[in-house]
Write a protein that holds these residues in place. Structure first.
Motif: not given
Length: 392
Positions: A179-207
């Motif tokens: 639960s202490s991870l939720l209070g880590n703003v940098g970690f939460c923003l990093h997770c958001l960034a990786l979720a967006l980029s994952t959508f992007g490059w996974i589509m490329v790898l598959a297509a």
């Protein structure tokens, strides 16, 4: 992981074998990618209960068993079980990758992880060419059985080579709260960034393979695209290992994402083979370090002891994005006749991700003693320029 990266090379064979639509067939790489990221949850549980080696063996057995079972399938929907292949890949990778920062200081672990993940670059090179050669000779099912045999051998060797973590690390990590991870703003923003980029490059790898085929390029060009991607990825990982001596992993990660966005734009707007090869080379060079930098960036944000929890949380978000990306790309391809719109969407999401992670890197650099004090291991050891010093 090289098989996952080159899965787009196998999609045209699935289309020919089962005659499904693009969106139906792209569910296979969707399930593989989602399984890889959702697998962090299962891997964390196995690691906590049974240990790192057991998680590695569990992952290898699950991946090899599923691939072997699918080699006997006569319906496309059976291949949707590739979600278990992804879970197996992630379980083995987390068990191996998360061990490195537990044994070594930050800078050294970043370098060695970057070198370790060159295996996925070699894997992209090997498995893409395996598909080109083995599928015509052995058929889709025979080629899958060959891949299963190769992976079984590699996982057996890897399981024998794993070293257990320090005892004090296990004691410390057991006291941490996720639960202490939720209070880590940098970690939460990093997770958001990786979720967006994952959508992007996974589509490329598959297509990528299917997109090139729809543009009129033959199997030799498709195989060349994935081979270039694999070689460039290897070079990119080695460069990361060198740059990690001087540069923060968060800064390197954000810089790589800008390059990934540019390369996907080239792939989405080009039809000739030459610019597509250039775009693929840049994608490998800039995207290659990304996998190797995930653990070092999390290490920078949350510390070594919380890596399994942080990876589980991060990969859950990435799994949601990976589950959607190939299917969305297939849906757009069914409507437009190619993957151009999907690739441009991917490039846009990676650009947004790069901007978010740039902000994370700036926040992290403003922390007291960020990258200015001595590197530390999870065992409480400092590593100044002259050598390693541990508390008594």
């Amino acid at each position: 992981i090289g098989l996952w990266y080159s899965i787009g090379m196998w999609v045209p064979s699935l289309l020919d074998e089962f005659g499904g639509s693009h969106v139906e067939t792209q569910v296979v790489p969707s399930m593989l990618s989602a399984g890889y990221f959702f697998g962090g949850i299962a891997a964390r549980k196995v690691i906590r209960v049974l240990g790192f080696r057991a998680a590695y063996i569990f992952g290898g057995t699950l991946a090899v068993g599923t691939i072997l079972a699918c080699s006997f399938a006569h319906h496309l929907f059976v291949f949707y079980s590739f979600i278990f292949v992804g879970i197996g890949f992630q379980s083995a990778w987390m068990a191996a990758g998360a061990l490195i920062p537990l044994h070594l200081p930050k800078r050294k672990s970043t370098q060695l992880i970057a070198i370790a993940v060159t295996g996925s670059g070699f894997g992209s090179l090997v498995f893409s060419n395996t598909a080109q050669v083995a599928i015509p000779l052995l058929g889709l099912r025979g080629a899958l059985r060959l891949v299963a045999a190769v992976l079984a051998t590699l996982y057996a060797l890897g399981a024998m080579a794993l070293s257990p973590p320090p005892v004090e690390t296990l004691q410390e990590s057991g006291e941490r709260k996720t639960s202490s991870l939720l209070g880590n703003v940098g970690f939460c923003l990093h997770c958001l960034a990786l979720a967006l980029s994952t959508f992007g490059w996974i589509m490329v790898l598959a297509a990528l393979g299917t997109h090139a085929s729809l543009l009129g390029h033959g199997p030799d060009i498709v195989a060349r695209l994935y081979s270039v991607f694999g070689v460039a990825g290897i070079i990119g990982r080695f460069l990361t290992a060198l740059l990690a001596r001087w540069q923060d992993p968060l800064v390197l990660y954000a810089a790589c994402l800008f390059g990934v966005s540019a390369s996907i734009t080239v792939l989405g707007t080009s039809e000739a083979a030459a610019p597509m090869l250039v775009g693929t080379a840049v994608l490998g060079l800039m995207g290659g370090p990304i996998v190797g930098l995930v653990i070092p960036t999390l290490h920078e944000l949350v510390g070594a002891e919380q890596l399994p929890e942080a990876l589980a949380a991060l990969t859950f978000l990435q799994g949601t994005a990976a589950l959607l990306a190939p299917a969305v790309g297939g849906w757009l391809a069914d409507a437009a006749g190619n993957y151009t719109e999907g690739l441009l969407l991917s490039a846009s999401l990676c650009l947004v991700s790069a901007c978010v992670d740039s902000r994370v890197a700036m926040r992290a650099r403003r922390r007291p003693n960020h990258s200015g004090g001595p590197a530390t291991t999870s065992a409480g050891c400092e590593e100044p320029e002259g050598g390693r010093v541990c508390d008594a």
